[in-house]
Design a protein around this motif. Structure first.
Motif, PDB file in Angstrom:
ATOM      1  N   VAL A 170      15.354  -6.288  -7.894  1.00 34.18           N
ATOM      2  CA  VAL A 170      15.660  -5.980  -9.297  1.00 34.18           C
ATOM      3  C   VAL A 170      14.508  -6.412 -10.185  1.00 34.18           C
ATOM      4  CG1 VAL A 170      17.255  -6.326 -11.194  1.00 34.18           C
ATOM      5  CG2 VAL A 170      18.110  -6.269  -8.857  1.00 34.18           C
ATOM      6  N   ILE A 171      14.020  -7.633  -9.987  1.00 35.73           N
ATOM      7  CA  ILE A 171      12.928  -8.080 -10.859  1.00 35.73           C
ATOM      8  C   ILE A 171      11.664  -7.301 -10.564  1.00 35.73           C
ATOM      9  CG2 ILE A 171      13.946 -10.355 -11.265  1.00 35.73           C
ATOM     10  CD1 ILE A 171      11.946 -11.576  -9.469  1.00 35.73           C
ATOM     11  N   ILE A 191      11.993  -4.156 -12.600  1.00 37.52           N
ATOM     12  CA  ILE A 191      11.730  -4.410 -14.017  1.00 37.52           C
ATOM     13  C   ILE A 191      10.228  -4.532 -14.267  1.00 37.52           C
ATOM     14  CG2 ILE A 191      12.071  -6.082 -15.871  1.00 37.52           C
ATOM     15  CD1 ILE A 191      14.871  -6.511 -14.790  1.00 37.52           C
ATOM     16  N   SER A 192       9.515  -5.178 -13.329  1.00 41.48           N
ATOM     17  CA  SER A 192       8.056  -5.277 -13.479  1.00 41.48           C
ATOM     18  C   SER A 192       7.423  -3.898 -13.468  1.00 41.48           C
ATOM     19  CB  SER A 192       7.450  -6.098 -12.348  1.00 41.48           C
ATOM     20  OG  SER A 192       8.076  -7.340 -12.269  1.00 41.48           O
ATOM     21  N   LEU A 248       8.818  -1.171 -14.367  1.00 36.79           N
ATOM     22  CA  LEU A 248       9.125  -0.527 -15.653  1.00 36.79           C
ATOM     23  C   LEU A 248       8.150  -0.980 -16.741  1.00 36.79           C
ATOM     24  CD1 LEU A 248      13.022  -0.497 -15.952  1.00 36.79           C
ATOM     25  CD2 LEU A 248      11.462   1.414 -15.575  1.00 36.79           C
ATOM     26  N   GLY A 249       7.840  -2.281 -16.742  1.00 36.46           N
ATOM     27  CA  GLY A 249       6.894  -2.798 -17.732  1.00 36.46           C
ATOM     28  C   GLY A 249       5.543  -2.122 -17.619  1.00 36.46           C
ATOM     29  N   CYS A 261       4.973 -10.083 -16.706  1.00 37.01           N
ATOM     30  CA  CYS A 261       6.184  -9.769 -15.959  1.00 37.01           C
ATOM     31  C   CYS A 261       5.891  -9.790 -14.455  1.00 37.01           C
ATOM     32  CB  CYS A 261       6.624  -8.376 -16.377  1.00 37.01           C
ATOM     33  SG  CYS A 261       8.343  -8.239 -16.728  1.00 37.01           S
ATOM     34  N   ASN A 270       5.535 -13.331 -13.311  1.00 37.43           N
ATOM     35  CA  ASN A 270       6.836 -13.969 -13.120  1.00 37.43           C
ATOM     36  C   ASN A 270       7.438 -13.588 -11.780  1.00 37.43           C
ATOM     37  OD1 ASN A 270       7.118 -15.536 -15.298  1.00 37.43           O
ATOM     38  ND2 ASN A 270       8.602 -14.267 -16.383  1.00 37.43           N
ATOM     39  N   THR A 271       7.353 -12.293 -11.478  1.00 35.50           N
ATOM     40  CA  THR A 271       7.923 -11.826 -10.217  1.00 35.50           C
ATOM     41  C   THR A 271       7.230 -12.491  -9.038  1.00 35.50           C
ATOM     42  OG1 THR A 271       8.329  -9.747 -11.307  1.00 35.50           O
ATOM     43  CG2 THR A 271       8.495  -9.751  -8.911  1.00 35.50           C
ATOM     44  N   ILE A 308       7.946 -19.837 -15.071  1.00 37.56           N
ATOM     45  CA  ILE A 308       8.234 -18.465 -15.496  1.00 37.56           C
ATOM     46  C   ILE A 308       8.828 -18.446 -16.896  1.00 37.56           C
ATOM     47  CG2 ILE A 308       8.432 -17.579 -13.142  1.00 37.56           C
ATOM     48  CD1 ILE A 308      11.389 -17.489 -13.434  1.00 37.56           C
ATOM     49  N   VAL A 341       5.821 -18.433 -19.114  1.00 36.91           N
ATOM     50  CA  VAL A 341       5.191 -17.109 -19.133  1.00 36.91           C
ATOM     51  C   VAL A 341       5.994 -16.165 -20.028  1.00 36.91           C
ATOM     52  CG1 VAL A 341       4.553 -15.128 -17.731  1.00 36.91           C
ATOM     53  CG2 VAL A 341       4.113 -17.422 -16.887  1.00 36.91           C
ATOM     54  N   VAL A 382       8.634  -4.896 -23.584  1.00 38.92           N
ATOM     55  CA  VAL A 382       8.095  -5.362 -22.306  1.00 38.92           C
ATOM     56  C   VAL A 382       8.239  -6.883 -22.211  1.00 38.92           C
ATOM     57  CG1 VAL A 382       6.049  -5.446 -20.851  1.00 38.92           C
ATOM     58  CG2 VAL A 382       6.550  -3.397 -22.144  1.00 38.92           C
ATOM     59  N   PHE A 433      11.559  -7.610 -21.042  1.00 41.98           N
ATOM     60  CA  PHE A 433      11.662  -7.431 -19.586  1.00 41.98           C
ATOM     61  C   PHE A 433      11.364  -8.750 -18.879  1.00 41.98           C
ATOM     62  CE2 PHE A 433      10.663  -2.613 -19.241  1.00 41.98           C
ATOM     63  CZ  PHE A 433      11.852  -2.358 -19.874  1.00 41.98           C
ATOM     64  N   SER A 434      10.346  -9.419 -19.393  1.00 40.90           N
ATOM     65  CA  SER A 434       9.940 -10.691 -18.813  1.00 40.90           C
ATOM     66  C   SER A 434      11.082 -11.700 -18.915  1.00 40.90           C
ATOM     67  CB  SER A 434       8.714 -11.179 -19.580  1.00 40.90           C
ATOM     68  OG  SER A 434       7.907 -11.956 -18.791  1.00 40.90           O
ATOM     69  N   MET A 494      14.194 -10.994 -19.140  1.00 48.03           N
ATOM     70  CA  MET A 494      15.266 -10.574 -18.249  1.00 48.03           C
ATOM     71  C   MET A 494      14.967 -11.020 -16.819  1.00 48.03           C
ATOM     72  SD  MET A 494      16.624  -6.753 -17.608  1.00 48.03           S
ATOM     73  CE  MET A 494      17.824  -6.341 -18.819  1.00 48.03           C
ATOM     74  N   ASN A 495      13.731 -10.845 -16.396  1.00 45.56           N
ATOM     75  CA  ASN A 495      13.328 -11.293 -15.060  1.00 45.56           C
ATOM     76  C   ASN A 495      13.635 -12.767 -14.870  1.00 45.56           C
ATOM     77  OD1 ASN A 495      12.492  -9.078 -13.789  1.00 45.56           O
ATOM     78  ND2 ASN A 495      10.297  -9.511 -13.872  1.00 45.56           N
ATOM     79  N   THR A 496      13.276 -13.550 -15.893  1.00 44.65           N
ATOM     80  CA  THR A 496      13.504 -14.988 -15.802  1.00 44.65           C
ATOM     81  C   THR A 496      14.992 -15.284 -15.667  1.00 44.65           C
ATOM     82  OG1 THR A 496      11.602 -15.266 -17.217  1.00 44.65           O
ATOM     83  CG2 THR A 496      13.019 -17.178 -16.934  1.00 44.65           C
ATOM     84  N   ILE A 550      17.327 -13.319 -14.565  1.00 48.39           N
ATOM     85  CA  ILE A 550      17.815 -12.895 -13.251  1.00 48.39           C
ATOM     86  C   ILE A 550      17.505 -13.967 -12.217  1.00 48.39           C
ATOM     87  CG2 ILE A 550      17.489 -11.230 -11.377  1.00 48.39           C
ATOM     88  CD1 ILE A 550      16.987  -9.117 -13.502  1.00 48.39           C
TER      89      ILE A 550
END
Lengths: 444, 439
Positions: free
Chosen positions: A25-26, A29-30, A32-33, A317, A320-321, B26, B29, B308, B311-312, B314-316, B318
């Protein structure tokens, strides 16, 4: 070699689709960014570029490639006894021009500022007297801009731009009176001086001494004037009468080039030529919209810079992933290291992963951007219908539809930046993770 | 109830700084991403707003806020305003609450000549006593001489003065451009006349009505425009109006609400047929519209950055929710409501959003404060290629931080962060406690 060669890529892909975990999922999202970053950059750059291309096309379509015009000879400073600068012959200039390899053709013309009058106020415009033959290339280009009538330079005719005609309130077939601006200026000055004399000192002879050389011409064609301002085209001999030229004298040369882009270079070449006379002015086709083009170029670089910020945030992003994945796989990294895998190989696992994210994002971004560009005018209409606001009004941007020019160089630079930023974003956590002590990683 | 009301906030903060794990990195970031989004939004919006405000200032600098005059754009033969008409319009304009002051003016285009050099410019003929507010505005742009508008004087712009090479104290000849038009026509007709007497009579009719005037003041054209100013009587003589005027110029209490004043004027019923109202904004309308267009486009583009950045976030979220799956299961098993669990993670992303927004605001204010130094550095690095970004006449980068813009930016950024936190939090909170604990 401990494992087969494609091991880094294999593991990178493997980690992208873990079973029953959240990493995918992440990752999505990356992607998508990155997609948004690439798509918006592509759309922005293409529309700016398209506007520049269309605008240049329009300028080129209605101008001589290069126009040389003779100016008033500079007067010697008062008090000095220098002889006046001798007038240069256009034949000599023509010879100089024709000696240049980039020149396709050059014909003598009569050019100057004229005032055209009909019902309302006289209108000032740039006039160009064209010879019956020799200027076919320019005339062909101008014919494409014809909105009404014909481009007929046979009789006492004039072709003007449509907006000017609207201001003069004339139609095709109507006649207008034309003066050279210099003559009109002299007339104004002379009449003013007569009127400023005392009533008694005025003489009829004063008025008889004042000359005016108007020409009555028939409007035979209207050109779409879009943005280049007011222009008028008439036969060469009319210009001779207007600008007081004797015999076969002319006041300018119209030059067509093999490559229109060489116009600027030719101007520089003329400046550097010692024998090129100083009283001849060089006007390139691109001069008219210079500041406007420069402004758009500035905006384009500003836009590029701003849109890059999207890419940077998208790279955050990705970072982070990668951090999440490296921390999750800490034990695995420990095992790999303990088995003798090199640091570089481990870093490449995560780089491969980031590369997949960036490539997927780029491909989706290019597709999305391409689709947007394909439907740009429909989208604009939709937005205008919904919000009642037109984002591309013609009176500001001169074009009726949104232009677009997808440039391979632009696309390559966008994709290159996207890949670089993503790889860099992944490299940092990967490098940190790869240096883990196997014993520590396995103990935790 | 196993959790106190402050428990979500406590847990959210607790999860933000876990010991010996990566979540805090994260989070940082994510905060940086939000900060970049907010920062670029504030900087770009402020600079663009600054350009617009500066441009409006130039527009508002010299022209009357509203000019009520006979509409001659249709090209019909201009019937000058009768005295009865303009006095009625003047009284009406003065009667409106929006009007600060109103005065009759003459206006048109004149040619100015001196020793063979010639130039053209628009002009206003003013009564110095009546047009005090208008003249007061011009005073800011005066670079030489005075604005007394004594009989036989003219005030013109520096560019036009340079065109014909005059300074304060020099004498020039001026005449109205409308007279040139008829003069040329009459002269042409006279030339065609065979009969000597008729021609003489025709020559008598040629009237340019030139006036010799002395330059008494020079205005800065780059801020005050190209208008020349003469006393009312000179204007009337130039245009041949007798005691008539071209229209009424009004200064408004609030120039930004010129449109309202315009509708009041036209709606009053006192405006005679064939009169029109021009506003100070009309001159730069296309450019102002273009500027507003650009601002909206920019807002859209900059919103993508905020998106965007979300999004970052949201990633965190998740990552955190997945990590804390067992804990969520325990909380659920102990009887926590879904809403409470959701708010743990929403608060967490709110903290990220607020920190990022604050950091972005601080960064953007710093950048705006140092903007001219930054431009100097960029110019030095690129070899002086980057000049004024917009290619306009303004000497340095203007910036205007509008509180509304900043508020909108913060709201967009926070809303996106909260939404980005809410979606994964909502999913995480719906976990089956047994399943979560079993894993």
């Amino acid at each position: 070699m401990l494992m087969f060669r494609r091991f880094s890529i294999f593991l990178g892909l493997r980690y992208l689709r873990p079973k029953r975990s959240f990493v995918s999922v992440i990752t999505i999202i990356s992607v998508l960014g990155v997609m948004l970053g690439v798509g918006v950059l592509m759309v922005g750059m293409s529309i700016f570029k398209g506007w520049q291309v269309e605008f240049r096309k329009m300028m080129l379509g209605s101008s001589p490639h290069v126009l040389l015009s003779r100016q008033e000879a500079p007067l010697p400073p008062p008090g000095s006894d220098l002889p006046p600068v001798p007038r240069t012959s256009w034949r000599e200039v023509l010879r100089l021009v024709q000696s240049r390899p980039e020149v396709l053709s050059a014909v003598p013309v009569t050019s100057g500022i004229v005032a055209v009058e009909s019902e309302g106020e006289p209108q000032i415009l740039g006039g160009l007297g064209l010879p019956p033959e020799g200027a076919e290339a320019l005339i062909e280009r101008l014919k494409k801009q014809l909105a009404e009538g014909s481009f007929d330079l046979e009789g006492d005719n004039i072709i003007i731009t449509d907006k000017l005609a609207a201001r003069l309130k004339v139609k095709v077939g109507d006649s207008v009176v034309i003066h050279s601006a210099d003559n009109l200026r002299k007339l104004m000055s002379e009449v003013r001086e007569i009127e400023e004399k005392a009533e008694a000192a005025r003489e009829e002879a004063d008025y008889d001494g004042v000359t005016i050389l108007p020409q009555e011409l028939t409007v035979t064609g209207l050109l779409r004037g879009e943005f280049l301002g007011d222009r008028g085209y008439f036969p060469l001999h009319i210009g001779r009468d207007l600008f007081n030229l004797e015999g076969d004298d002319v006041s300018g040369l119209e030059i067509e080039l093999r490559d229109p882009e060489a116009a600027e270079a030719l101007r520089v070449a003329f400046f550097e030529m010692p024998e090129f006379p100083v009283d001849w002015e060089v006007h390139a086709w691109s001069d008219g919209g210079g500041t406007l083009l420069q402004m758009v170029e500035n905006q384009k670089s500003l836009m590029y810079f701003l849109l890059l910020i999207i890419m940077v945030v998208a790279a955050f992003c990705v970072m982070n992933t990668t951090i999440t994945v490296t921390v999750q796989k800490r034990r695995e990294i420990g095992i790999l290291t303990a088995l003798g895998t090199q640091t570089g190989q481990i870093i490449r696992v995560f780089l491969a992963q980031a590369a997949v994210v960036s490539v997927a994002g780029i491909v989706m971004g290019l597709v999305g951007g391409g689709l947007f560009l394909r439907w740009r005018n429909e989208i604009r209409r939709l937005v205008a219908d919904l919000t009642g606001r037109d984002f591309f009004p013609q009176d500001i941007y001169f074009l009726s539809s949104i232009p677009s020019e997808v440039q391979t160089a632009d696309l390559l630079s966008i994709c290159g930046v996207a890949v670089l930023l993503c790889l860099l974003a992944a490299y940092i956590p990967a490098w940190v993770a790869a240096r883990v002590d196997p014993a520590v990683a396995l103990r935790d | 109830m196993p959790l106190s009301s402050t428990a979500p906030a406590f847990l959210a903060l607790r999860y933000l700084r876990p010991k010996r794990t990566f979540v805090s990195v994260i989070t940082i970031v994510s905060i940086l991403g939000v900060a970049l989004g907010v920062g670029s939004m504030v900087v770009v919006r402020s600079v663009m707003k600054g350009f617009e405000v500066d441009f409006r200032k130039v527009l508002i600098g010299a022209e009357p806020h509203a000019l009520l005059s006979v509409d001659d754009s249709s090209g019909a033969t201009r019937a000058p305003a009768t005295e009865e008409e303009w006095r009625r319009v003047l009284a009406m304009a003065r009667g409106q609450a929006e009007t600060l002051s109103a005065a009759p003016v003459t206006t048109g285009v004149i040619y100015a000549e001196r020793e063979g050099a010639q130039t053209a410019m628009p002009f206003f003929g003013l009564l110095p006593d009546e047009s005090r507010a208008h003249l007061e505005k011009l005073r800011k742009h005066l670079i030489d001489g005075d604005l007394a508008l004594a009989e036989g004087t003219i005030v013109l712009s520096d560019e036009k003065a340079n065109d014909i090479g005059v300074r304060v104290g020099d004498e020039i000849s001026i005449y109205a451009s409308g007279n040139v038009n008829t003069m040329v026509k009459k002269f042409r007709e006279a030339m065609d006349m065979r009969d000597e007497k008729k021609r003489k009579a025709a020559h008598k009719e040629i009237k340019l009505r030139p006036r010799k005037v002395r330059v008494s003041g020079v205005l800065r054209a780059s801020s005050g425009g190209w208008y020349a100013y003469v006393p009312m009587k000179t204007g009337q003589e130039l245009l041949g109006l007798g005691q008539g005027v071209s229209g009424v110029a009004a200064e408004l209490r609030d120039p930004e609400r010129a449109e309202e004043a315009k509708s009041k004027y036209t709606g009053s019923g006192a405006l005679p047929a064939g009169w029109k109202v021009q506003l100070w904004t009309d001159a730069g309308e296309a450019r102002l519209a273009a500027m507003q267009n650009e601002q909206i486009m920019m807002l859209l583009v900059l919103s993508v950055i905020a998106l965007v950045a979300a999004f970052s976030v949201m990633n965190t979220t998740i990552t955190v929710t997945t990590q804390k799956r067992r804990e969520i299961g325990v909380l659920a098993a102990l009887g926590s409501e879904e809403r409470q669990i959701t708010s743990i993670f929403v608060i967490q992303s709110a903290v990220v959003g607020v920190l990022g927004t604050l950091l972005g605001l601080a960064g953007s204010f710093l950048l705006l404060w140092l903007r001219d130094d930054v431009r100097g550095i960029i110019a030095a690095l690129t070899g002086g290629r980057v000049q004024a970004i917009e290619g306009v006449f303004l000497a340095n980068i203007p910036a205007l931080v509008s509180p509304l813009d900043v508020a909108v930016t913060c709201v967009i950024s926070l809303a996106l962060c909260l939404l980005a936190g809410f979606i994964p939090a909502w999913f995480a909170a719906r976990v089956e406690p047994a399943a979560a604990l079993r894993d």
